[in-house]
Scaffold this motif. Structure first.
Motif, PDB file in Angstrom:
ATOM      1  N   GLY A 176     -19.925 -28.307   6.667  1.00  0.00           N
ATOM      2  CA  GLY A 176     -19.085 -29.173   7.485  1.00  0.00           C
ATOM      3  C   GLY A 176     -17.623 -28.788   7.407  1.00  0.00           C
ATOM      4  N   GLY A 177     -17.165 -28.423   6.209  1.00  0.00           N
ATOM      5  CA  GLY A 177     -15.768 -28.029   6.034  1.00  0.00           C
ATOM      6  C   GLY A 177     -15.432 -26.749   6.776  1.00  0.00           C
ATOM      7  N   ILE A 178     -16.285 -25.735   6.616  1.00  0.00           N
ATOM      8  CA  ILE A 178     -16.047 -24.458   7.295  1.00  0.00           C
ATOM      9  C   ILE A 178     -16.047 -24.642   8.816  1.00  0.00           C
ATOM     10  N   ILE A 179     -17.029 -25.405   9.294  1.00  0.00           N
ATOM     11  CA  ILE A 179     -17.136 -25.629  10.743  1.00  0.00           C
ATOM     12  C   ILE A 179     -15.936 -26.412  11.259  1.00  0.00           C
ATOM     13  N   THR A 180     -15.539 -27.464  10.528  1.00  0.00           N
ATOM     14  CA  THR A 180     -14.428 -28.312  10.968  1.00  0.00           C
ATOM     15  C   THR A 180     -13.112 -27.549  11.004  1.00  0.00           C
ATOM     16  N   ASP A 181     -12.880 -26.709   9.985  1.00  0.00           N
ATOM     17  CA  ASP A 181     -11.616 -25.976   9.923  1.00  0.00           C
ATOM     18  C   ASP A 181     -11.549 -24.841  10.937  1.00  0.00           C
ATOM     19  N   ASN A 182     -12.677 -24.227  11.251  1.00  0.00           N
ATOM     20  CA  ASN A 182     -12.662 -23.028  12.084  1.00  0.00           C
ATOM     21  C   ASN A 182     -13.151 -23.248  13.513  1.00  0.00           C
ATOM     22  N   LEU A 183     -13.926 -24.302  13.735  1.00  0.00           N
ATOM     23  CA  LEU A 183     -14.422 -24.563  15.084  1.00  0.00           C
ATOM     24  C   LEU A 183     -14.050 -25.992  15.497  1.00  0.00           C
ATOM     25  N   SER A 184     -15.025 -26.881  15.404  1.00  0.00           N
ATOM     26  CA  SER A 184     -14.823 -28.284  15.750  1.00  0.00           C
ATOM     27  C   SER A 184     -15.915 -29.080  15.052  1.00  0.00           C
ATOM     28  N   TRP A 185     -15.667 -30.371  14.822  1.00  0.00           N
ATOM     29  CA  TRP A 185     -16.687 -31.191  14.175  1.00  0.00           C
ATOM     30  C   TRP A 185     -17.964 -31.238  15.009  1.00  0.00           C
ATOM     31  N   ARG A 186     -17.872 -30.989  16.308  1.00  0.00           N
ATOM     32  CA  ARG A 186     -19.055 -31.025  17.174  1.00  0.00           C
ATOM     33  C   ARG A 186     -20.067 -29.934  16.798  1.00  0.00           C
ATOM     34  N   TRP A 187     -19.579 -28.837  16.263  1.00  0.00           N
ATOM     35  CA  TRP A 187     -20.484 -27.757  15.875  1.00  0.00           C
ATOM     36  C   TRP A 187     -21.279 -28.107  14.622  1.00  0.00           C
ATOM     37  N   ALA A 188     -20.903 -29.152  13.935  1.00  0.00           N
ATOM     38  CA  ALA A 188     -21.711 -29.619  12.806  1.00  0.00           C
ATOM     39  C   ALA A 188     -23.076 -30.097  13.295  1.00  0.00           C
ATOM     40  N   PHE A 189     -23.159 -30.447  14.572  1.00  0.00           N
ATOM     41  CA  PHE A 189     -24.426 -30.861  15.174  1.00  0.00           C
ATOM     42  C   PHE A 189     -25.097 -29.706  15.922  1.00  0.00           C
ATOM     43  N   PHE A 190     -24.313 -28.897  16.598  1.00  0.00           N
ATOM     44  CA  PHE A 190     -24.889 -27.779  17.356  1.00  0.00           C
ATOM     45  C   PHE A 190     -25.576 -26.768  16.449  1.00  0.00           C
ATOM     46  N   ILE A 191     -25.141 -26.674  15.186  1.00  0.00           N
ATOM     47  CA  ILE A 191     -25.718 -25.707  14.255  1.00  0.00           C
ATOM     48  C   ILE A 191     -27.190 -25.994  13.977  1.00  0.00           C
ATOM     49  N   ASN A 192     -27.632 -27.227  14.274  1.00  0.00           N
ATOM     50  CA  ASN A 192     -29.028 -27.591  14.024  1.00  0.00           C
ATOM     51  C   ASN A 192     -29.998 -26.963  15.027  1.00  0.00           C
ATOM     52  N   ILE A 193     -29.499 -26.551  16.179  1.00  0.00           N
ATOM     53  CA  ILE A 193     -30.380 -26.116  17.268  1.00  0.00           C
ATOM     54  C   ILE A 193     -31.251 -24.914  16.890  1.00  0.00           C
ATOM     55  N   PRO A 194     -30.676 -23.787  16.430  1.00  0.00           N
ATOM     56  CA  PRO A 194     -31.542 -22.636  16.130  1.00  0.00           C
ATOM     57  C   PRO A 194     -32.512 -22.905  14.983  1.00  0.00           C
ATOM     58  N   VAL A 195     -32.063 -23.626  13.962  1.00  0.00           N
ATOM     59  CA  VAL A 195     -32.938 -23.939  12.827  1.00  0.00           C
ATOM     60  C   VAL A 195     -34.089 -24.831  13.273  1.00  0.00           C
ATOM     61  N   GLY A 196     -33.784 -25.821  14.103  1.00  0.00           N
ATOM     62  CA  GLY A 196     -34.812 -26.725  14.601  1.00  0.00           C
ATOM     63  C   GLY A 196     -35.851 -25.997  15.443  1.00  0.00           C
ATOM     64  N   LEU A 197     -35.402 -25.085  16.299  1.00  0.00           N
ATOM     65  CA  LEU A 197     -36.332 -24.346  17.151  1.00  0.00           C
ATOM     66  C   LEU A 197     -37.252 -23.438  16.326  1.00  0.00           C
ATOM     67  N   LEU A 198     -36.700 -22.767  15.324  1.00  0.00           N
ATOM     68  CA  LEU A 198     -37.516 -21.891  14.479  1.00  0.00           C
ATOM     69  C   LEU A 198     -38.534 -22.692  13.666  1.00  0.00           C
ATOM     70  N   ALA A 199     -38.105 -23.826  13.109  1.00  0.00           N
ATOM     71  CA  ALA A 199     -39.017 -24.672  12.340  1.00  0.00           C
ATOM     72  C   ALA A 199     -40.139 -25.205  13.226  1.00  0.00           C
ATOM     73  N   ALA A 200     -39.788 -25.617  14.444  1.00  0.00           N
ATOM     74  CA  ALA A 200     -40.789 -26.139  15.372  1.00  0.00           C
ATOM     75  C   ALA A 200     -41.815 -25.070  15.739  1.00  0.00           C
ATOM     76  N   ALA A 201     -41.354 -23.845  15.958  1.00  0.00           N
ATOM     77  CA  ALA A 201     -42.279 -22.761  16.314  1.00  0.00           C
ATOM     78  C   ALA A 201     -43.251 -22.476  15.172  1.00  0.00           C
ATOM     79  N   ALA A 202     -42.737 -22.424  13.931  1.00  0.00           N
ATOM     80  CA  ALA A 202     -43.606 -22.153  12.784  1.00  0.00           C
ATOM     81  C   ALA A 202     -44.628 -23.266  12.599  1.00  0.00           C
ATOM     82  N   VAL A 203     -44.207 -24.514  12.750  1.00  0.00           N
ATOM     83  CA  VAL A 203     -45.121 -25.648  12.605  1.00  0.00           C
ATOM     84  C   VAL A 203     -46.202 -25.604  13.685  1.00  0.00           C
ATOM     85  N   TYR A 204     -45.817 -25.293  14.902  1.00  0.00           N
ATOM     86  CA  TYR A 204     -46.762 -25.280  16.032  1.00  0.00           C
ATOM     87  C   TYR A 204     -47.871 -24.250  15.836  1.00  0.00           C
TER      88      TYR A 204
END
Length: 533
Positions: A176-204
């Motif tokens: 959260g600190g790295i993202i907030t200082d270098n990007l925006s607090w909004r990217w603290a949520f966007f970072i979940n997208i690739p991890v979520g997609l990979l986890a979903a594919a493996a589970v499926y």
């Protein structure tokens, strides 16, 4: 018995005729399931805390106060608390694989919407939705790992799971600190997208159901409503009580009564229900009852400190968001290095796990008390180091032994209910801690400001010298700076009060390990365990 055929166990389980089948995995399938489950666990746990470092920026962005901003955290935890108890029913009704996949999907979609939130209200709403998706991940992840690994490797399974549950809250603030200082607090949520997609594919593609979906399985809607009313009203009282002077306000009294009625009604109704939303009967196992209280204490220390410390070091010590995250990382590294060793010791039975848990809680209490002694704004990064390292040592000795002790005390058919209740206790502890510590912080600030202000007079020599050195007693800027110093010191003392309270809670509950029986070595099964009702 089960037969290994190319990495997949063929079911010969004695309960197979009742729809249950073993889903132990070996080789590459076990590796894929483990990675997918840990990814989903880390996704949920890290996001519980990743926004803590970004909270000051979020509060400034939307123009909300500290107590209002806390709803970004507490709203998420409330949703977790409501979903976790019905996780066993959802797994049985829709099938574990389908439910787990849906949870990952809801969580990931809500993360996207949080990132795009245009108002504070919208952000809190999508955090609630995100918490509903994430609530099912923890209990389900733990159950999946327990059934993926054989009995003699349960310590390893719990050790792997604990890396997500305990290291996650510590890594969240750093990211959260790295993202907030270098990007925006909004990217603290966007970072979940690739991890979520990979986890979903493996589970499926890899995860298998231990039982077919029970389409006719009913849900105790009355019990769910009572639980939601009780916990939701309680959270409102804890969060808003300070702002509205507690029971002097009619709304607080109303919600307090609703909470009491909801929780009491829930217990009475659930004990009589044939389809309980939370199987309170698992509390007949002494390990589950005492372990759940200790789990709540763990939630207080784990989530409470991760909320308070970033606020403290950023607002009072002027740390950057990244440096704030690195402060928490010190504890995370201690956890990551020592948790595997704790898991091996607990799994092999070379040391009574109860004493590991007791020692862990003692170290947590000591570390929080050490943090309470840091009361100067000139504190450096490494001044906090020893306390955080001791905290990491303590946490590494708690989760694996405590999980083994709690879940190893119940027969396989009760593991989902026991796991749900244990995780519910930890989340409730974290939810209460978040609200109570913010309340203590705000109330203490007022008290310390009044106490310090009474000593800051023109007749005090130190005050006189300060004003003379900064433009004299008629200088507006000097007087304003002096006021700011008083406020800053009041906040520092208030943060110390929250650390001291956390230490007391941890130390008071530590002796509960005495109530727990010594767990069986991993892999052993007794007749009592198999036939327990």
């Amino acid at each position: 018995m089960s037969t290994d055929t190319g990495g997949v166990l063929v079911d010969n389980h004695p309960e197979a005729s009742r729809g249950y089948k073993e889903v132990q995995e070996f080789g590459w399938r076990r590796a894929v399931v483990t990675v997918a489950v840990i990814a989903a666990t880390m996704l949920e746990i890290i996001d519980t805390t990743i926004v803590n470092v970004a909270l000051p920026k979020i509060q400034g962005n939307f123009g909300v106060s500290v107590d209002q901003g806390a709803w970004v955290v507490t709203g998420y935890i409330i949703a977790n608390v409501i979903i976790i108890p019905i996780t066993p029913w959802l797994q049985a009704r829709f099938g574990r694989r389908a439910y787990y996949l849906a949870s990952i999907g809801i969580f990931t979609f809500a993360s996207v919407m949080c990132g795009f939130a245009g108002s504070f209200g919208a952000l809190v709403f999508w955090r609630l939705v995100q918490g509903m998706g994430g609530g099912g991940l923890i209990s389900t992840s733990q159950a999946i790992l327990r059934e993926t690994y054989p009995a003699q490797e349960q310590g390893k399974a719990q050790g792997i799971f604990s890396l997500g549950v305990i290291v996650g809250p510590a890594l969240g603030p750093l990211l959260g600190g790295i993202i907030t200082d270098n990007l925006s607090w909004r990217w603290a949520f966007f970072i979940n997208i690739p991890v979520g997609l990979l986890a979903a594919a493996a589970v499926y593609f890899v995860l298998r159901n231990p039982a077919a979906p029970q389409k006719d399985k009913r849900l105790d809607w009355i019990g769910l409503a009572l639980l939601a009313m009780g916990l939701g009203a309680m959270q409102y009282v804890l969060d808003q009580g300070q702002q509205y002077d507690w029971f002097a306000d009619s709304n607080i009294r109303l919600f307090a009564a609703a909470s009491a009625a909801g929780l009491i009604g829930f217990v009475i109704w659930t004990l009589r229900s044939r389809i309980p939303i939370v199987d309170l009967h698992v509390l007949r196992y002494r390990q589950v009852a005492a372990g759940s209280l200790l789990g709540a204490a763990l939630g207080v220390s784990l989530y409470g400190s991760v909320l308070i410390i970033p606020q403290y070091v950023q607002n009072s010590l002027n740390f950057t968001a990244t440096l704030s995250g690195e402060t928490i990382l010190v504890r995370a590294l201690a956890i990551a290095l020592l948790t595997p060793a704790a898991a091996i010791v607990a799994m092999r039975g070379r040391l009574d796990p109860r004493w590991q848990v007791f020692a862990g809680f003692l170290m947590l209490g000591v570390s929080n008390w050490m943090l309470a002694t840091v009361t100067t704004s000139e504190t450096s990064f490494w001044t906090l180091g020893p306390a955080l390292i001791i905290s990491g040592l303590g946490l590494s000795q708690i989760f694996v032994p405590l999980s083994i002790a709690v879940l190893g005390a119940v027969p396989p058919k009760d593991v989902p209910a026991a796991s749900a209740f244990f995780n519910l206790a930890r989340q409730v502890g974290g939810s209460i801690a978040t609200a109570v510590l913010v309340t203590v912080l705000l109330r203490s600030v007022t008290q310390h400001q009044a106490a310090l202000g009474s000593d800051v007079t023109l007749h005090a020599q130190a005050v006189h010298q300060y004003l003379q050195a900064h433009g004299g007693e008629h200088s507006v800027s000097a007087l304003q700076n002096l006021t700011n110093l008083v406020t800053q010191q009041a906040y520092i003392l208030s943060y110390a009060d929250t650390a001291r309270l956390t230490a007391l809670i941890t130390l008071v509950l530590a002796p509960l390990v005495i109530l727990m029986r010594k767990p069986r070595p991993a892999g052993t099964v007794t007749a009592k365990t198999v036939t327990a009702k």
